[in-house]
Each structure stands twice: as structure tokens, then as C-alpha cells.
Design a protein around this motif. Sequence first.
Motif, mmCIF file in Angstrom:
data_model
loop_
_atom_site.group_PDB
_atom_site.id
_atom_site.type_symbol
_atom_site.label_atom_id
_atom_site.label_comp_id
_atom_site.label_asym_id
_atom_site.label_seq_id
_atom_site.Cartn_x
_atom_site.Cartn_y
_atom_site.Cartn_z
ATOM 1 N N ASN A 322 0.833 -1.211 0.000
ATOM 2 C CA ASN A 322 0.000 0.000 0.000
ATOM 3 C C ASN A 322 0.860 1.251 0.000
ATOM 4 O O ASN A 322 2.007 1.244 0.466
ATOM 5 N N ASN A 324 -0.302 4.262 1.411
ATOM 6 C CA ASN A 324 -0.549 5.114 2.581
ATOM 7 C C ASN A 324 -1.047 4.276 3.752
ATOM 8 O O ASN A 324 -1.482 3.129 3.587
ATOM 9 N N PHE A 325 -0.999 4.870 4.948
ATOM 10 C CA PHE A 325 -1.299 4.129 6.167
ATOM 11 C C PHE A 325 -2.775 3.744 6.249
ATOM 12 O O PHE A 325 -3.127 2.678 6.759
ATOM 13 N N HIS A 326 -3.649 4.612 5.746
ATOM 14 C CA HIS A 326 -5.086 4.319 5.788
ATOM 15 C C HIS A 326 -5.397 3.047 4.987
ATOM 16 O O HIS A 326 -6.089 2.145 5.488
ATOM 17 N N ALA A 327 -4.855 2.961 3.784
ATOM 18 C CA ALA A 327 -5.074 1.764 2.949
ATOM 19 C C ALA A 327 -4.438 0.540 3.601
ATOM 20 O O ALA A 327 -4.981 -0.571 3.536
ATOM 21 N N HIS A 328 -3.309 0.752 4.246
ATOM 22 C CA HIS A 328 -2.612 -0.343 4.937
ATOM 23 C C HIS A 328 -3.476 -0.901 6.071
ATOM 24 O O HIS A 328 -3.614 -2.130 6.226
ATOM 25 N N LYS A 329 -4.091 -0.013 6.861
ATOM 26 C CA LYS A 329 -4.955 -0.450 7.968
ATOM 27 C C LYS A 329 -6.174 -1.214 7.451
ATOM 28 O O LYS A 329 -6.580 -2.218 8.039
ATOM 29 N N LEU A 330 -6.730 -0.743 6.357
ATOM 30 C CA LEU A 330 -7.894 -1.428 5.775
ATOM 31 C C LEU A 330 -7.511 -2.821 5.284
ATOM 32 O O LEU A 330 -8.289 -3.781 5.420
ATOM 33 N N LYS A 333 -7.173 -5.077 8.285
ATOM 34 C CA LYS A 333 -8.516 -5.389 8.791
ATOM 35 C C LYS A 333 -9.175 -6.470 7.933
ATOM 36 O O LYS A 333 -9.799 -7.386 8.457
#
Length: 339
Positions: A322, A324-330, A333
Motif C-alpha cells: 500500500n 498510505n497508512f489508511h489503505a494499509h490499515k484497511l 482489517k
Amino acid sequence: MSKINVTKIFTTILYILYITVLYSATKLYQEANTYINIKNHKQLAYIISPQQSINDVLNNLQTQNIINKNFWLYLLLQINPDFKSIQANIYYLKPNMKIINMLALFHRKQILQQYAMVLIEGETLTHFLKRFNHDPYLKHTFNATNLILLRKKLNIKDNYPLEGRFSAATYFYTKNTTDLNLLKIMFSKMNNEVQTIWTKRQKNLPYHNFYEMIIAASIIEKETANIKEKYIISSILMNRLKKHMKLQMDSTILYGTNNKTNMKLLPMLLKKQNKYNTYIIYGLPPSAISTPSKNSLLAAAHPIKSDFLYFVADKKGKHIFNKNFHAHKLTIKKIYKTT
């Protein structure tokens, strides 16, 4: 054309052929009886592996400047094809040895019992040297696990750590080969490989020296076995280094705990002070964390161009990347189905 002219021409051709053959024979004899170039060694241990041909061996000897590049050696092989048949073994080359004697040595019919020493890709030097030190067929002359002594025995002048500086490969040797001779071969093989890759590396990489490339390669080695992914993870390391981000590589934390940490305990160690904890420190760790393969070294020297900054294992043996961090967290999850 008169008979006299024909005779003259024929005589001239014969003379030219005679001179050519005489010159070739003299040159061939001179080259075959040239001494090999190992003046700085009392003797040099040289390994021929089972898959190598005589041409591979000659090219390698030329690369190491043990013999000079020349056409005559290959002509010698055509004249004496027996020399093309070589035996996989460890050979001891001496300064007073001529090329013809070396070829005869490689060809000899007597095959000594061989043993194998394997340095595994991704293995740590400490783990390997413990095995190495207890090998029953080597002649042990010193305690190889003493890294200060090992550095002195190998006559290493730089101050870079020894981790990651021995080439991962299978080494064949005969009984009573000394531990030092085999380690010299392993170190020299890696040094030659690294210098070649370092010289041809991509421009503008954030390395200050060749050892930092080894460190990066060792991390890549521990993070993935997939060759294609190695180049992507290399790009992530480069992107993070250039952005002055922490590398945040789990493999470095494990190395800092001597690889004795259960992965389930890893979250507890993320905030624990450790010079190899790349969740806390900036930049590369102080040393390599494993023995990198050639593929990992090449990946460290030639990362792909990408905007990736994060990756996570997908539970299928590969990784998802990924930007960015947001996409990484998704992604995390989705994989682990956490809330």
C-alpha cells in the motif's frame, strides 16, 4: 607462369606456414608454462563445484586475476581435450604452480572423498558458526565463533560487522581442510559478489557504503522469499529512508532478540528499546540481520520505482502493498478481520 615462380610461391607459403606453426607452438608452450598469480598467498584454496565446466573455471580464475585472459589457453584445450574433464573438489594452488600443472591437477582421476558445508540464505552468522565449529571433517585451528579473532584471521581491514559478509552457498571440501581456508573462500566469494553488484547499483540510492546495501539486502531476505516481491520491498525501504521514516520491519526486532522471540510476543516488543528495533530507531539497523542471497543483494541494488510505503503478509505466502497508512490499515482489517 613459369615453373620457377610456382616453386617460389609454394616455398614461400610453406615458409609462412612453418613460421606460423613455430610461433603458435612457442606461444602455446610459453602460456601453458606461465606461473599462476597468487604471490600474496602461501597457498590458495580453490573450489570447483560439480556444475562448473572448464570454461566456467577459466573465466573465474581470470576474474580473480589468478591467470591472464588469453586465447592460447582455449587453444590448449582443443589440442588436449582431456583437460576439459575436471573433477569437483577443493584444490590448493601454490605460487610456483604453472598453468599446465594446474589444469592437470583439476583433471586428475583420483577423486578424494568430499564433504559439504552449507551456509543457508537467511541464516545468521552466529547460528552458522556454531555448526561450522563442530564439523567433524574440518581441521579446526581456532575458535571461529570468536568474531574478533575471526576478523583478525581473515585480515579484514574495514570496521564493518561480519554479519552478512559470507556467501550463502554449498561448499565442497576434503577431509582436514582447515576451517580458515574454507572461511576465506566464503568471505572472498561474498566480497567479490558484493563489489560487482555495488559497482553496478542504481544511482541515487540512500546508501553511504556497500555494507549498508548488505544490511538492506539482509532485511529483504528475511521479509520475503519471493523474488519479485524482493524488488518491491526494496523500493519500500528506499522510499522510507528517503522520507526519513522509520523502517518498521519486524525481522529486525527478532534479530535484536537473537531470534528467540515468539511472533505472538512481537507486539509487546514494538516499544521496547533495542538498537535493532526499527519501530524506534531511524534509518538502517547497525548491522545486517542475516546472510542475504544474491537475489536479495540485486534487489537492494536495483529497487523498482514505486510509491509503496507499507506491506503486510496475506496469509497465502505473499504480501499486499500500500501507498498510505489508511489503505494499509484497511488491508490488515480485511486479512485478519479485526475491528
